[in-house]
Design an enzyme around this catalytic site. Sequence first.
Site, PDB file in Angstrom:
ATOM      1  N   ARG A 176       0.858  -1.179   0.000  1.00 39.27           N
ATOM      2  CA  ARG A 176       0.000   0.000   0.000  1.00 39.27           C
ATOM      3  C   ARG A 176       0.894   1.229   0.000  1.00 39.27           C
ATOM      4  O   ARG A 176       2.048   1.188   0.465  1.00 39.27           O
ATOM      5  CB  ARG A 176      -0.891   0.016   1.243  1.00 39.27           C
ATOM      6  CG  ARG A 176      -1.828  -1.188   1.353  1.00 39.27           C
ATOM      7  CD  ARG A 176      -2.670  -1.090   2.626  1.00 39.27           C
ATOM      8  NE  ARG A 176      -3.612  -2.189   2.742  1.00 39.27           N
ATOM      9  CZ  ARG A 176      -3.382  -3.322   3.411  1.00 39.27           C
ATOM     10  NH1 ARG A 176      -2.211  -3.482   4.030  1.00 39.27           N
ATOM     11  NH2 ARG A 176      -4.287  -4.277   3.480  1.00 39.27           N
ATOM     12  N   TYR A 198      -9.636 -10.476  -6.576  1.00 36.92           N
ATOM     13  CA  TYR A 198      -8.724 -10.317  -7.707  1.00 36.92           C
ATOM     14  C   TYR A 198      -8.940 -11.385  -8.777  1.00 36.92           C
ATOM     15  O   TYR A 198      -8.566 -11.201  -9.928  1.00 36.92           O
ATOM     16  CB  TYR A 198      -7.266 -10.367  -7.228  1.00 36.92           C
ATOM     17  CG  TYR A 198      -6.844  -9.177  -6.403  1.00 36.92           C
ATOM     18  CD1 TYR A 198      -6.772  -7.907  -6.968  1.00 36.92           C
ATOM     19  CD2 TYR A 198      -6.524  -9.308  -5.064  1.00 36.92           C
ATOM     20  CE1 TYR A 198      -6.384  -6.808  -6.219  1.00 36.92           C
ATOM     21  CE2 TYR A 198      -6.136  -8.223  -4.304  1.00 36.92           C
ATOM     22  CZ  TYR A 198      -6.071  -6.974  -4.882  1.00 36.92           C
ATOM     23  OH  TYR A 198      -5.695  -5.892  -4.134  1.00 36.92           O
ATOM     24  N   HIS A 236      -3.890  -8.622   3.834  1.00 35.15           N
ATOM     25  CA  HIS A 236      -5.343  -8.658   3.954  1.00 35.15           C
ATOM     26  C   HIS A 236      -5.737  -9.414   5.219  1.00 35.15           C
ATOM     27  O   HIS A 236      -5.103 -10.399   5.588  1.00 35.15           O
ATOM     28  CB  HIS A 236      -5.972  -9.361   2.751  1.00 35.15           C
ATOM     29  CG  HIS A 236      -5.991  -8.515   1.523  1.00 35.15           C
ATOM     30  ND1 HIS A 236      -6.090  -9.043   0.239  1.00 35.15           N
ATOM     31  CD2 HIS A 236      -5.922  -7.164   1.351  1.00 35.15           C
ATOM     32  CE1 HIS A 236      -6.082  -8.059  -0.644  1.00 35.15           C
ATOM     33  NE2 HIS A 236      -5.980  -6.919   0.004  1.00 35.15           N
ATOM     34  N   HIS A 257      -2.682   3.073  -6.494  1.00 34.70           N
ATOM     35  CA  HIS A 257      -3.153   1.860  -5.830  1.00 34.70           C
ATOM     36  C   HIS A 257      -3.353   0.724  -6.831  1.00 34.70           C
ATOM     37  O   HIS A 257      -3.317  -0.460  -6.451  1.00 34.70           O
ATOM     38  CB  HIS A 257      -4.471   2.138  -5.096  1.00 34.70           C
ATOM     39  CG  HIS A 257      -4.905   1.013  -4.212  1.00 34.70           C
ATOM     40  ND1 HIS A 257      -4.268   0.713  -3.017  1.00 34.70           N
ATOM     41  CD2 HIS A 257      -5.892   0.091  -4.352  1.00 34.70           C
ATOM     42  CE1 HIS A 257      -4.862  -0.328  -2.455  1.00 34.70           C
ATOM     43  NE2 HIS A 257      -5.846  -0.731  -3.243  1.00 34.70           N
ATOM     44  N   LYS A 276      -2.427  -1.242   7.792  1.00 28.03           N
ATOM     45  CA  LYS A 276      -3.820  -0.813   7.821  1.00 28.03           C
ATOM     46  C   LYS A 276      -4.573  -1.396   9.006  1.00 28.03           C
ATOM     47  O   LYS A 276      -5.438  -0.756   9.583  1.00 28.03           O
ATOM     48  CB  LYS A 276      -4.497  -1.217   6.506  1.00 28.03           C
ATOM     49  CG  LYS A 276      -5.929  -0.738   6.349  1.00 28.03           C
ATOM     50  CD  LYS A 276      -6.474  -1.125   4.992  1.00 28.03           C
ATOM     51  CE  LYS A 276      -7.908  -0.668   4.806  1.00 28.03           C
ATOM     52  NZ  LYS A 276      -8.451  -1.065   3.481  1.00 28.03           N
ATOM     53  N   ARG A 323      -0.928  -2.151  -6.935  1.00 27.27           N
ATOM     54  CA  ARG A 323      -1.172  -3.269  -6.026  1.00 27.27           C
ATOM     55  C   ARG A 323      -2.046  -4.327  -6.715  1.00 27.27           C
ATOM     56  O   ARG A 323      -1.804  -5.522  -6.590  1.00 27.27           O
ATOM     57  CB  ARG A 323      -1.845  -2.728  -4.767  1.00 27.27           C
ATOM     58  CG  ARG A 323      -2.082  -3.716  -3.642  1.00 27.27           C
ATOM     59  CD  ARG A 323      -2.469  -2.903  -2.393  1.00 27.27           C
ATOM     60  NE  ARG A 323      -3.190  -3.685  -1.410  1.00 27.27           N
ATOM     61  CZ  ARG A 323      -2.616  -4.405  -0.458  1.00 27.27           C
ATOM     62  NH1 ARG A 323      -1.292  -4.468  -0.388  1.00 27.27           N
ATOM     63  NH2 ARG A 323      -3.343  -5.061   0.430  1.00 27.27           N
TER      64      ARG A 323
END
Length: 314
Positions: free
Chosen positions: A147, A291, A282, A248, A172, A251
């Site tokens: 990120r 994805y 994640h 972003h 995060k 990513r």
Amino acid sequence: MKTLRQEVEEYLNLRRNLGFKLRYAGKALLDFVTYMEQHRASYITQALALAWAQQPQNVQPAHWARRLSFVRGFARYRSASDSRTQIPPQGLLPFQPKRARPYLYSDDEIKSLLNAALKISHRYERGALRPWVFHCLFGLLSVSGLRIGEARNLELQDVDLKEAVLTIRGTKFGKTRLVPLHSSTCKVLADYIARRRRHWAGRPVSSYLFVSSWGNRLDGGEIHRTFYALSRQIGLRGPCDSHGPRLHDMRHRFATNTLVAWYRAGQDPERRLPVLSAYLGHVHVADTQWYLSGSPELMREAMRRLEHCWEDRP
């Protein structure tokens, strides 16, 4: 019985200790408690929660839905100690957020962006390192899946080129993880760090890996402004476009390329998703699973595998 304000403080402390930062949610819930106090309400009702959530009037429905979700979470917590608490149901202020459609950069576009970064001009000697800062930063984002905030928060101590690994701290969700690096990435980082050391020799500079021309941590706004400017130079965005490829999206590119490589190697991407999920930081594998449907190339690989399976049948 504890007051609503006391319960909110305990609720926020509990969740922050679990790794949630709750910057906006924390302020919003304290504002909700003030609203409840103004209405002399000692327990949460659906009507008051709804009235508070629908403020202000001149915003998108998503904003209202988000505010109500904060109250809903707290109400569940509060209901354990006060049975009068009404938990706003999920059907109130329904809003289905839309994911931004990712832009999948080509290798040539990444090369053009990195070459353009090296041509960034500077007026004064203190800005001489700036081209290398953005060349290395954008290059790292394109090959690591980090990120933007994680790359921006890297310190020199987090870069172990001998072991070829980055330590990502304060992510995060408040967790720390290790991200392995390819030898070619280590070579670029080593070159940048050597340039950084020479540039700041004898002058004060922060411990962050990517620093501004003043020696402090690189500003997030400057990162995006520089990216937009370079994007327009190389044709990724039109001169007046307010939307287009994002940082972003690098990513997304990393995740998609990883999944495509697994398909082509004959591996099962679904089974290996937890590995990619941990790599990307994640919390839920479902966040990574998205994805699988985010790339035409991935869909082609999936269809190719399916066709191969059918061909083997009698």
